[in-house]
Design a protein around this motif. Structure first.
Motif, mmCIF file in Angstrom:
data_model
loop_
_atom_site.group_PDB
_atom_site.id
_atom_site.type_symbol
_atom_site.label_atom_id
_atom_site.label_comp_id
_atom_site.label_asym_id
_atom_site.label_seq_id
_atom_site.Cartn_x
_atom_site.Cartn_y
_atom_site.Cartn_z
ATOM 1 N N SER A 1 -2.653 2.298 -11.841
ATOM 2 C CA SER A 1 -4.020 1.774 -11.788
ATOM 3 C C SER A 1 -4.235 0.721 -12.859
ATOM 4 N N LEU B 1 -2.478 -2.482 -11.705
ATOM 5 C CA LEU B 1 -3.211 -3.179 -10.649
ATOM 6 C C LEU B 1 -4.504 -3.796 -11.179
ATOM 7 N N ALA B 2 -5.172 -3.073 -12.083
ATOM 8 C CA ALA B 2 -6.400 -3.617 -12.665
ATOM 9 C C ALA B 2 -6.105 -4.835 -13.523
ATOM 10 N N ARG C 1 -8.939 -0.110 -9.154
ATOM 11 C CA ARG C 1 -8.677 -1.539 -8.974
ATOM 12 C C ARG C 1 -9.923 -2.266 -8.504
ATOM 13 N N ARG C 2 -10.648 -1.677 -7.576
ATOM 14 C CA ARG C 2 -11.855 -2.342 -7.066
ATOM 15 C C ARG C 2 -12.895 -2.497 -8.158
ATOM 16 N N ALA D 1 -11.270 -0.442 -15.949
ATOM 17 C CA ALA D 1 -10.591 0.608 -15.196
ATOM 18 C C ALA D 1 -10.303 1.818 -16.074
ATOM 19 N N LEU E 1 -5.903 4.621 -7.211
ATOM 20 C CA LEU E 1 -5.495 3.227 -7.375
ATOM 21 C C LEU E 1 -6.522 2.281 -6.774
ATOM 22 N N ARG F 1 0.791 -11.579 -5.714
ATOM 23 C CA ARG F 1 0.387 -10.169 -5.756
ATOM 24 C C ARG F 1 1.476 -9.279 -5.191
ATOM 25 N N GLU G 1 -3.696 -6.942 -13.050
ATOM 26 C CA GLU G 1 -3.366 -8.065 -12.166
ATOM 27 C C GLU G 1 -4.611 -8.709 -11.573
ATOM 28 N N VAL G 2 -5.619 -7.902 -11.232
ATOM 29 C CA VAL G 2 -6.779 -8.458 -10.541
ATOM 30 C C VAL G 2 -7.905 -8.854 -11.484
#
Length: 763
Positions: A203, A206-207, A166-167, A219, A162, A326, A209-210
């Protein structure tokens, strides 16, 4: 100039080292006392076979084949062993003889470190990241999975997947690409396919969302590269799966078994309500289910001994973690996981079974693992919120008080409707859990009153320490320490037979009934199962067995046993079984199978344990059949085999389109390794040599160096056409899917390097 970077690196390393040590503290307490944490399926399945992994990796080879189970089964392809996971590789090289405990410790530490990395990446302070690490790494679910290594490996790998993906979605670059691909690869190598599916979905969320849709696409691409990097494990597993009972339809999941029960909701903050000293039958859990709750074949036991997350972390998550957009996104994902964990209760099972591949899984309660991760992350974010804002701190304290009171009252109400003896037992557990809640609430209240007098950093560290102390206090509800000498090194049955050695038949399963009050139940079970040669204890003792215990039973063996049942205990003699090792029968069904298996056998003394050992008449491991019955395919072979009893052991059913030859012969010598064998024999004419090891694609044969064919015989054995005269047969297991997997991993590495180079040039 050079001292400063070293100092900075030391400071950066100090935090993860401190987190790992804190997470491992309750485990180290038991290890220091000379106990082991291996139990349940870790004890019955993974630990006894671990030497296959350790021995192979230390010799720079892959453990492809296990000759001691089910007459031989693929090992690397059965992904549940997580052979190539980084923790597995490191453990193999440490070689201490306690690799199961090292694996448990490594995966628990990874769970904590991964949660800290993910929470830090989401913007939390170090104190918040530490709180997330303690919440997840010491959660009831993660510690409970010390009893099931594959699920522990999935839990320890999930946060890295995750965080990495995400990063990369948020900040594409060579380093973040490597992090994302490596996270996906590590999760894939854990062997937990369900965790991989859940991790992919989380994942992606989260990807999204960011980084929006472009971030989500990045991702996905990085995740696919990670799967390619894990190809050396995934490709053999994908080829293996269609050949197992999971794909054949003989394995049927049971809906409703091991779903998260609603009455366990209070246990998220009230540890230990539904788990007692007996790992196979808990009176409180059974009574909570009510009459008819457990379908045929289902055991009234929780999948995880504990699902506790902690009163303070849940309060921090609800009061502080959800205040940001978030946080609310993460909370929505957590609620979705909770809905899925409830299985049939709110219709999740009916919906999720429409998802491809998901229907192959039956452990809905496993979703409590990622749920605990998200609660830990929210708790870390919430810690920063309550440290910064006094109002949020009081809100969190009020939330904790309400949660504690509601959980105690709800549990008391549910326990009140149970039979008197069970209600008393539930009440005793509730009292212990109530003291835990009261202590956590008082400590949290003290922090709220005194926290404003300290700086934010000191206050945050103190609250993280409170989360840790609360989790450590709850850890006994999940861990089941015991005697390593009994669980891991108990002797097996002393058996002798002609080369390559004895092969065990166990006609029925057995659980200890006469409890020894001076011995831990799991210790007693481990000792007796080792003495009876149960799967996979016979692997540890290097004894063959026709039994198979794992996630992917060979389809041919499963279908053959089903067709021959209930006469399989007698018919197993044609498959090289030399001994029956069995406990005294206690039911009518067991007496029938016992008599069938031991008919015409000779009983021999058993060195230890409650069982019996019988030496039975059997077909030799290597022999030349007197007559052959050629058939076209497996289905015809099963029909012919069923119609050919063991008394006609000289007749072999052979799957071939040709005209096989039969002639008498003499086997001169037999040598068998883990993934190879050598037989020297002679015949007066053309014949067929029968080898009582499992037929499986990937085996290659040569006779005097010339390539020879291998045919399925009696459905599951191997047969080789033998030219007249004296010759040497050599067989090796060289599955082509392993080479294809290595090629996929090389392709993934090439794509990773090429994309990383392009990102570097673009920057």
């Amino acid at each position: 100039m050079r001292a400063l970077p070293r100092s900075a690196r030391a400071r950066h390393l100090a935090f993860p080292l401190a987190v790992a040590c804190a997470v491992l503290a309750p485990l180290a307490f038991h290890w220091a006392g000379g106990r082991t944490l291996a139990w349940f399926d870790t004890l019955r399945l993974y630990a006894p076979q671990r030497w296959l992994v350790d021995e192979a990796l230390r010799s720079f080879r892959l453990p492809l084949w296990n000759p001691f189970m089910g007459a031989g089964v693929p090992f690397l392809a059965d992904a549940i062993h997580g052979v190539l996971h980084p923790v597995s590789v490191l453990t193999a090289w440490l070689g201490t003889g306690r690799s199961a405990d090292l694996l448990i410790g490594g995966h628990v530490a990874c769970a904590g470190l991964g949660a800290a990395l993910l929470t830090r990446d989401l913007g939390a302070s170090r104190a918040g990241a530490a709180a997330a690490a303690f919440t997840y790494g010491l959660s009831g679910f993660v510690l409970s999975m010390a009893g099931n290594l594959v699920f522990l490996a999935g839990a320890g790998s999930l946060p890295f997947c995750l965080a990495g993906l995400r990063r990369f979605a948020a900040a594409p670059g060579p380093a973040t690409l490597a992090m994302g691909a490596a996270g996906a690869m590590v999760l894939a190598l854990s062997g937990d396919a369900q965790a991989l599916m859940v991790g992919g979905a989380l994942s992606l969320a989260l990807a999204l969302e960011v980084g929006g849709w472009r971030g989500a696409a990045r991702a996905v691409a990085a995740g696919l590269i990670g799967l390619l990097l894990a190809g050396v494990q995934l490709v053999p597993s994908a080829v293996h799966l269609p050949r197992t009972d999971r794909a054949s339809g003989s394995w049927v999941p049971v809906p409703g078994v091991w779903a998260f029960e609603p009455w366990r909701l209070p246990e998220l903050v009230l540890p230990g309500l539904a788990w007692g000293p007996d790992p196979l039958l808990d009176q409180v859990f059974e009574a909570m289910g009510g009459p008819g709750r457990w379908p045929a074949g289902g055991l009234p036991i929780p999948f995880a001994p504990s699902v506790a997350v902690g009163l303070v972390p849940v309060a921090l998550a609800l009061a502080g973690g959800v205040q940001s957009r978030r946080g609310r996104w993460l909370a929505g994902l957590a609620l979705a996981l909770l809905w899925g964990a409830l299985g049939t209760r709110l219709g999740a099972d009916a919906v999720l079974r429409q998802v491809p591949l998901w229907s192959a899984f039956r452990y809905a309660e496993k979703l409590v693992g990622p749920l605990s991760l998200l609660v830990g992350v929210l708790a870390g974010l919430g810690l920063d919120a309550v440290v910064e804002r006094r109002r949020a701190a009081w809100l969190a304290l009020g939330t904790a008080a309400a949660l504690g009171l509601a959980s105690v009252l709800a549990s008391r109400l549910m326990a009140g409707g149970l039979p008197p003896e069970v209600a008393a037992l539930a009440g005793a557990r509730l009292l212990r859990g109530g003291w835990h809640v009261a202590g956590a609430l008082l400590a949290f209240g003290g922090w709220v009153l005194l926290g404003e007098r300290a700086g934010a950093q000191v206050s945050g560290g103190a609250l993280a320490a409170l989360v840790w102390a609360s989790a450590v206090a709850a850890s006994p509800a999940a861990l089941r320490p015991g005697d390593p000498a009994i669980r891991l090194t108990s002797p097996g049955p002393a058996l002798t037979a002609a080369p390559p050695g004895p092969r065990i038949l166990t006609p029925y399963t057995y659980e200890p009934l006469a409890r020894d009050p001076g011995l831990d139940w799991t210790d007693q079970q481990g000792r007796e199962h080792a003495a009876l040669g149960y799967p996979a204890h016979h692997v540890r003792h290097r004894l063959d067995s026709l039994a198979d215990y794992g996630a992917m039973r060979p389809g041919r063996l499963a279908r053959l046993q089903a067709a021959l049942w209930p006469t399989w205990p007698r018919e197993a003699r044609r498959y090289g079984a030399t001994h029956v090792v069995v406990a005294p029968p206690t039911t009518e069904d067991q007496r029938f199978l016992h008599d069938l298996a031991t008919r015409g056998a000779t009983r021999t003394p058993l060195a230890a344990g409650p069982g019996e050992v019988w030496s039975i008449p059997h077909r030799a491991w290597a022999s030349f059949p007197e007559a052959l019955r050629p058939v076209a395919d497996e289905a015809a072979a099963i029909r012919e085999t069923v119609q050919t009893p063991f008394e006609a052991a000289g007749v072999v059913v052979l799957e071939t389109r040709g005209r096989p030859s039969a002639a008498p012969g003499r086997v001169l010598s037999v040598e068998r390794g883990l993934e190879s064998l050598r037989v020297e024999a002679e015949t007066a004419g053309d014949a067929t040599l029968l080898i009582a090891d499992a037929w499986w694609p990937g085996w290659e044969a040569t006779i005097d160096g010339a390539r020879a064919s291998i045919l399925p015989a009696d459905v599951v054995l191997r047969a080789v056409p033998w030219p007249a005269g004296r010759h040497v047969l050599e067989m090796r297991y060289r599955p082509p899917e392993v080479a294809a997997g290595l090629l996929a991993s090389a392709l993934g590495l090439g794509l990773l390097l090429a994309w990383g180079a392009r990102l570097r040039r673009g920057r």
